[in-house]
Design an enzyme around this catalytic site. Structure first.
Site, PDB file in Angstrom:
ATOM      1  N   LYS A 173       0.838  -1.198   0.000  1.00 51.27           N
ATOM      2  CA  LYS A 173       0.000   0.000   0.000  1.00 51.27           C
ATOM      3  C   LYS A 173       0.875   1.252   0.000  1.00 51.27           C
ATOM      4  CE  LYS A 173      -3.917   1.970   2.632  1.00 51.27           C
ATOM      5  NZ  LYS A 173      -4.688   1.834   3.893  1.00 51.27           N
ATOM      6  N   GLY A 190      -6.756   1.459  10.002  1.00 52.26           N
ATOM      7  CA  GLY A 190      -7.016   2.371  11.115  1.00 52.26           C
ATOM      8  C   GLY A 190      -8.500   2.559  11.364  1.00 52.26           C
ATOM      9  N   GLY A 191      -9.309   2.143  10.382  1.00 52.58           N
ATOM     10  CA  GLY A 191     -10.756   2.221  10.509  1.00 52.58           C
ATOM     11  C   GLY A 191     -11.411   1.200   9.599  1.00 52.58           C
ATOM     12  N   GLY A 192     -10.881  -0.023   9.638  1.00 53.68           N
ATOM     13  CA  GLY A 192     -11.394  -1.084   8.769  1.00 53.68           C
ATOM     14  C   GLY A 192     -10.732  -1.137   7.418  1.00 53.68           C
ATOM     15  N   SER A 193      -9.623  -0.436   7.231  1.00 52.33           N
ATOM     16  CA  SER A 193      -9.065  -0.233   5.896  1.00 52.33           C
ATOM     17  C   SER A 193      -8.446  -1.457   5.252  1.00 52.33           C
ATOM     18  CB  SER A 193      -8.029   0.901   5.932  1.00 52.33           C
ATOM     19  OG  SER A 193      -8.660   2.137   6.147  1.00 52.33           O
ATOM     20  N   SER A 242      -9.437   1.933   3.115  1.00 54.22           N
ATOM     21  CA  SER A 242      -8.630   2.686   2.179  1.00 54.22           C
ATOM     22  C   SER A 242      -7.648   1.837   1.377  1.00 54.22           C
ATOM     23  CB  SER A 242      -7.856   3.780   2.918  1.00 54.22           C
ATOM     24  OG  SER A 242      -6.981   3.223   3.889  1.00 54.22           O
TER      25      SER A 242
END
EC number: 3.5.1.-
Length: 608
Positions: A206, A303-306, A282
């Site tokens: 990534k 960090g939030g389901g990425s 993301s």
């Protein structure tokens, strides 16, 4: 005289039997094109911005929760975990051991490799992704070489980049560098000296993780100009030591500040199962690359389901490790309290092998987080089925079924029932209070930490170089106060307490991974972006505990909706309980294997 503030009951005194689930009701406009540009102008305006952010926070109860409520608990700025019981049926890998040795040890925990099952003669077999061990067998038996596979990947990347619409999975790709890496690996095989089972395995990184000599842009247009890459991130260095070959830097939602994968800078990555739909984000490029067959695994950040959201939407495996289990040195987001680097893979087996290579806490985290010993499940242990049979699965039924279409939750429920009937697992009803407070605390935590990282560049004149979507988020994040942040950390302690209590009666918590399958990509979003917090909330509905509390979690594909779009089942584990998650996920994957479908955009790089 003002209205007295709301006071929360001390967390130890909350009566769970009195808790009533409330479906979240997020209020925010859906914006693309000119309307998004106008909204950003208002959000950034000194005159209107403060008023607009105040209205948005008030409409979504953020002000009430964080400013007008007495929260009796002290803040928890980093996850704090009680000592954990040792996991059953595992192999200890050793946190500080050489990654090559760890991968070799992990290999012995897998069922024996049988080429006849993976390369059947005769009738065309059902669709299966090639696994890392398939490539290893092909290289060692002379069926193909890393150099040949590299040419298939290069052809696939070029083909999909030139399609209409294009499928921009990578933001940085150098065919000559890939050939050079593959040639070195091919020579090692010719000389009979492959480094490990991962030698010659192609992995994408990534674009917010350093992979020298590629730049790290975070899928912006400028970040590589203000931050140079001098060496690999720690997780990348560990993979490189094992002989991994790096395809390039994968596309992503700009700076990770969104969960659809939309990116006007390099083009929006498209879902291989339906190219008119989002991959999720993301980690959009990593998920698309693995799902489309161009690589066995990728490394993303979550960090939030990425990692889990795009893995679910693209029908692959996504493992989110415990906070601090992997060393984040060399990632753009290595200073926050919610983010980890983790693998996306075509199979649980491949996720396990890659995890074995990249895991290992940094010294600072060993002091503050006191991680349990690094281990993996021994899937060939005689006790494996008995261990599976003893697993208790927590399910908060009302929350579980709060999805956009019951196809999603019913499919996940069917997978759980199949697991229970096959191995004797038990499903236990649990209650997790204050889920909306958890969502708010997470938004403020990740938002404030992101804004702190980006604000110097924002103030130094880079504001207009961010996408409109990112600027919308940063304008909101910049409105959060120190009071908001501290109150959020008090909520974090409450939510941790509820989950710790749940884990006293269950081993894992099961949910759908997302509350919606892959959403359509609006044509109007391709040039200027999109802001759709309602869709984002559906995508993030079940993933937040993994980040706010740092808990490990994994998504496994378990079926498809009526439109043929993948559905993922999420398992959330105890702190440091990756081995237990991988064991249960492996069993579910095997039970649901026949339900997996070949993506409409797929490239067979091994059998091309």
């Amino acid at each position: 005289m003002g209205k007295p503030p709301r006071a929360m009951t001390p967390v130890e005194e909350v009566d769970l039997s009195a808790v009533r689930y409330q479906s979240p009701s997020l209020q925010a406009p859906h914006l693309t094109g000119f309307s998004l540009r106008a909204f950003v102008w208002l959000m950034e305006s000194p005159l209107f911005g403060r008023l607009l952010t105040s209205v948005l926070k008030s409409q979504n109860n953020i002000t009430r929760m964080l400013q007008d409520t007495v929260i009796p608990e002290r803040p928890m700025y980093l996850p704090e975990y009680p000592p954990q019981e040792p996991e059953q049926g595992v192999l200890l890998l050793g946190d500080d051991r050489d990654p090559v040795d760890r991968v070799e040890e992990a290999l012995h925990c897998l069922p024996p490799y049988d080429p006849s099952l993976r390369w059947p003669a005769g009738d065309k077999p059902p669709f299966l992704y090639w696994k890392i061990r398939d490539f290893a067998h092909a290289y060692r038996s002379g069926i193909t070489t890393p150099s040949v596979v590299a040419e298939h990947i290069i052809a696939g990347v070029e083909e999909w980049s030139n399609k209409k619409p294009p499928m921009p999975m990578l933001v940085y790709f150098n065919a000559d560098d890939l050939r050079k890496q593959a040639e070195a690996s091919t020579k090692r095989f010719q000389q009979g000296n492959p480094i490990s089972i991962l030698d010659g395995i192609f992995i994408a990184i990534k674009d917010d993780i350093d992979c020298f000599p590629y730049p790290s842009k975070g899928a912006t247009t400028f970040f590589d100009k203000i931050r140079s890459v001098e060496k690999d991130a720690v997780c990348v260095a560990r993979l490189r030591k094992c002989g991994v070959l790096f395809i390039g830097k994968a596309n992503m939602h700009e700076l990770g500040l969104g969960v659809t994968g939309n990116n006007p800078n390099y083009g929006t990555a498209r879902n291989p199962h339906s190219i008119d739909r989002y991959t999720g984000g993301s980690s959009s490029g990593p998920a698309a690359l693995v799902s489309s067959g161009l690589c066995s695994a990728a490394i993303g950040t979550d960090g939030g389901g990425s990692v889990r959201i795009p893995s679910s939407l693209c029908g692959i495996i996504g493992l989110k490790t415990t906070y601090g289990r992997t060393d984040m040195t060399g990632a753009l987001c290595d200073c926050g309290t919610v983010e980890v680097a983790s693998p996306l893979a075509a199979s649980v087996e491949d996720a396990l092998l890659v995890y074995s290579a990249i895991a290992g806490s940094r010294p600072m985290d060993k002091l503050t987080l006191r991680p349990s010993p690094l281990c993996v499940p021994n899937l060939v242990s005689p006790d494996n089925n008995n261990i599976l049979g003893s697993v208790k699965i927590g399910k908060y039924t009302e929350w579980f079924h709060d999805v956009s279409d019951r196809d999603i939750s019913n499919t996940c429920e069917d997978a759980l029932n199949l697991l229970c009937s096959s191995f004797g697992c038990q499903i236990e009803e649990i209650i997790l209070p204050e889920l909306e407070e958890m969502r708010t605390a997470h938004v403020v935590s990740i938002g404030t930490e992101s804004f702190c990282d980006l604000n110097p560049h924002y103030r130094a004149g880079k504001r207009t170089e961010f996408t409109l979507d990112t600027r919308t988020s940063l304008a909101l994040f910049g409105s959060f106060t120190s009071t908001d942040y501290v109150a959020s950390q008090r909520i974090r302690r409450r939510i941790m307490y509820y989950h710790n209590e749940a884990f006293k009666k269950v081993d894992v918590i099961a949910t759908p991974t997302t509350g919606i399958t892959a959403p359509e990509i609006p044509q109007s979003s391709l040039k200027l972006g999109e802001s759709n917090y309602v869709v984002s909330a559906y995508l993030m509905r079940f993933v937040i505990a993994g980040n706010l509390l740092g808990l490990p979690a994994i998504t496994v594909p378990v079926g498809h909706d009526k439109q043929g779009l993948p559905i993922g089942l999420q398992l959330i584990g105890r702190p440091w309980g990756e081995a237990s998650l991988l064991r249960v996920a492996s069993a579910i994957e095997e039970l649901c294997l026949q339900k997996r479908k070949r993506p409409s955009a797929f490239h067979d790089i091994l059998n091309a």
